[in-house]
Design a protein around this motif. Sequence first.
Motif, short mmCIF file in Angstrom:
data_model
loop_
_atom_site.label_atom_id
_atom_site.label_comp_id
_atom_site.label_asym_id
_atom_site.label_seq_id
_atom_site.Cartn_x
_atom_site.Cartn_y
_atom_site.Cartn_z
N CYS A 56 10.24 -4.49 3.57
CA CYS A 56 8.83 -4.28 3.20
C CYS A 56 8.40 -2.86 3.58
O CYS A 56 7.23 -2.51 3.47
CB CYS A 56 7.93 -5.32 3.87
SG CYS A 56 6.36 -5.56 2.98
N GLU A 102 3.77 -8.54 11.44
CA GLU A 102 2.86 -8.61 10.27
C GLU A 102 3.30 -9.72 9.32
O GLU A 102 2.47 -10.36 8.71
CB GLU A 102 2.83 -7.26 9.53
CG GLU A 102 1.70 -7.16 8.50
CD GLU A 102 1.93 -8.00 7.24
OE1 GLU A 102 0.98 -8.63 6.75
OE2 GLU A 102 3.07 -8.05 6.74
N GLU A 103 4.63 -9.91 9.21
CA GLU A 103 5.17 -10.83 8.20
C GLU A 103 5.04 -12.28 8.65
O GLU A 103 6.02 -12.96 8.92
CB GLU A 103 6.63 -10.49 7.88
CG GLU A 103 6.86 -9.09 7.33
CD GLU A 103 6.47 -8.96 5.86
OE1 GLU A 103 5.97 -9.95 5.27
OE2 GLU A 103 6.66 -7.87 5.30
N HIS A 131 0.47 1.28 3.22
CA HIS A 131 1.61 0.39 2.94
C HIS A 131 2.41 0.91 1.76
O HIS A 131 1.87 1.09 0.68
CB HIS A 131 1.14 -1.04 2.65
CG HIS A 131 2.24 -2.03 2.90
ND1 HIS A 131 3.46 -1.96 2.25
CD2 HIS A 131 2.35 -3.07 3.75
CE1 HIS A 131 4.24 -2.94 2.69
NE2 HIS A 131 3.59 -3.61 3.61
N ASP A 149 2.61 -1.13 10.82
CA ASP A 149 3.33 -2.33 11.26
C ASP A 149 4.82 -2.00 11.38
O ASP A 149 5.33 -1.07 10.78
CB ASP A 149 3.05 -3.54 10.37
CG ASP A 149 3.08 -3.22 8.88
OD1 ASP A 149 3.49 -2.09 8.54
OD2 ASP A 149 2.71 -4.08 8.07
N HIS A 161 8.22 -1.39 6.50
CA HIS A 161 7.48 -1.19 7.75
C HIS A 161 8.14 -0.13 8.64
O HIS A 161 7.48 0.45 9.49
CB HIS A 161 7.31 -2.51 8.50
CG HIS A 161 6.53 -3.55 7.73
ND1 HIS A 161 6.21 -4.78 8.25
CD2 HIS A 161 6.00 -3.54 6.48
CE1 HIS A 161 5.52 -5.49 7.35
NE2 HIS A 161 5.40 -4.75 6.27
N GLU A 168 -2.12 -9.62 3.98
CA GLU A 168 -1.93 -8.68 5.09
C GLU A 168 -2.72 -9.14 6.30
O GLU A 168 -3.88 -9.56 6.16
CB GLU A 168 -2.53 -7.32 4.67
CG GLU A 168 -1.55 -6.24 4.40
CD GLU A 168 -0.79 -5.75 5.60
OE1 GLU A 168 -1.26 -5.91 6.74
OE2 GLU A 168 0.30 -5.20 5.40
ZN LIG Z 1 4.41 -5.27 4.48
#
Ligand SMILES: [Zn+2]
Length: 400
Positions: free
Chosen positions: A104, A139-140, A168, A79, A106, A339
């Motif tokens: 996060c 994704e978020e 991740h 992501d 990504h 997720e």
């Molecule tokens: Zn994430």
Amino acid sequence: MGVREDAAAIAGELAELRHAIHREPEIGLELPLTQAKVLDYLDGLPLEVSTGRKLSSVTAVLRGGRGDGARRSVLLRGDMDALPIAEATGLPYASRFEGVMHACGHDLHTAMLAGAARLLSTRQAELPGDVIFMFQPGEEGYRGADVMIGEGVLDAAGPRPVAAYALHVSSTQYPCGLFATRPGPMLAAADIIRVTVRGRGGHASQPHLAADPITAACAMVTALQTMVTRRFDVFDPVVVTISSFHAGTTDNVIPDEAAFLGTARSYSAAARDRLRENTIKIINDLADAHGVEADAHYVDEYPVTVNDAAEAEFARAAVADVFGPARSILKTFPMTGAEDFSYVLQQVPGAFLSVGAVPLDRDPATAPSNHSAAAVFDDAVLADGAACYAELALRRLGIA
Ligand SMILES: [Zn+2]
Ligand SMILES: [Zn+2]
């Protein structure tokens, strides 16, 4: 040379790519700057590249040069989106965009997946199948994976992939370079509870002449917590947190309305169904008991991320073989995060793996977590993350 060694040799360019993405973070489904950086990195590799219509995704397919007639593929997902957070890391490559941060990790996933595309491209001739690289925006909270599925990412190589994997990174909890997964539920389903309670306002000294929405809403919040402990099996748990509660303006007025908002997490479809049903019933019944009206919504967000048991074990064993058994652990419990890779795993068996990325000078027990303005992810995991993606695809397609 092995995949790990090849990955180590491109660690520098992966860090460069990651830093470039980190400096210019983007939120949601439209990530044009990030997409351009990915396309630029992939340029010249023997890939079939396509981009999204409703989102700035990149789908790249590597056609293996060795096939037995029946084509098989593996999907690897990274992501690419960031979060609305003002970065407070002080890193030299910190975000240049105010209020937006790759908190996060990504940016690491994007670089790792791009690295895997490079590593596997050099092995194209010996690949007995195809690899789909899924570079995903949103994704978020934007269901980017779901949108990409709608645009055909699972069919990008022809027949459905035989397996799908996602990595991740974590800025806390695991030491740098540790890979963790588990069979079954890996991450929670995350839904939203949104309630407006409508009463009848009045003078605060005469509550018997009003219909107080605040006492009713408070009863609802407490009852939801009691529901968690009385209606659910402790071994199929749920989490309910009311995280926003608003009502009223001053000390001597009963307002007309109270509103609250919260998250509901669960680990099985059955528990999720019960949670949805019980939440709405409890709120409506309590509204009735208090003589107020409730406008109660249970909004389905991301489903449970469920690892296929065989794929999780396959991934654990592959990582143990590549990086040593000490770096590959089976998690005892799922995580409470959620997720949208869950949408992929609803259709393709696969596994989601956590990767420790805590900088060596930080204690994993106390390091700021993902989504913190102070979260830092170590570049040291980039090469191994790329190697892990590549090894999972190679091994799953039949090359050890
Ligand atoms: Zn994430
Ligand atoms: Zn996140």
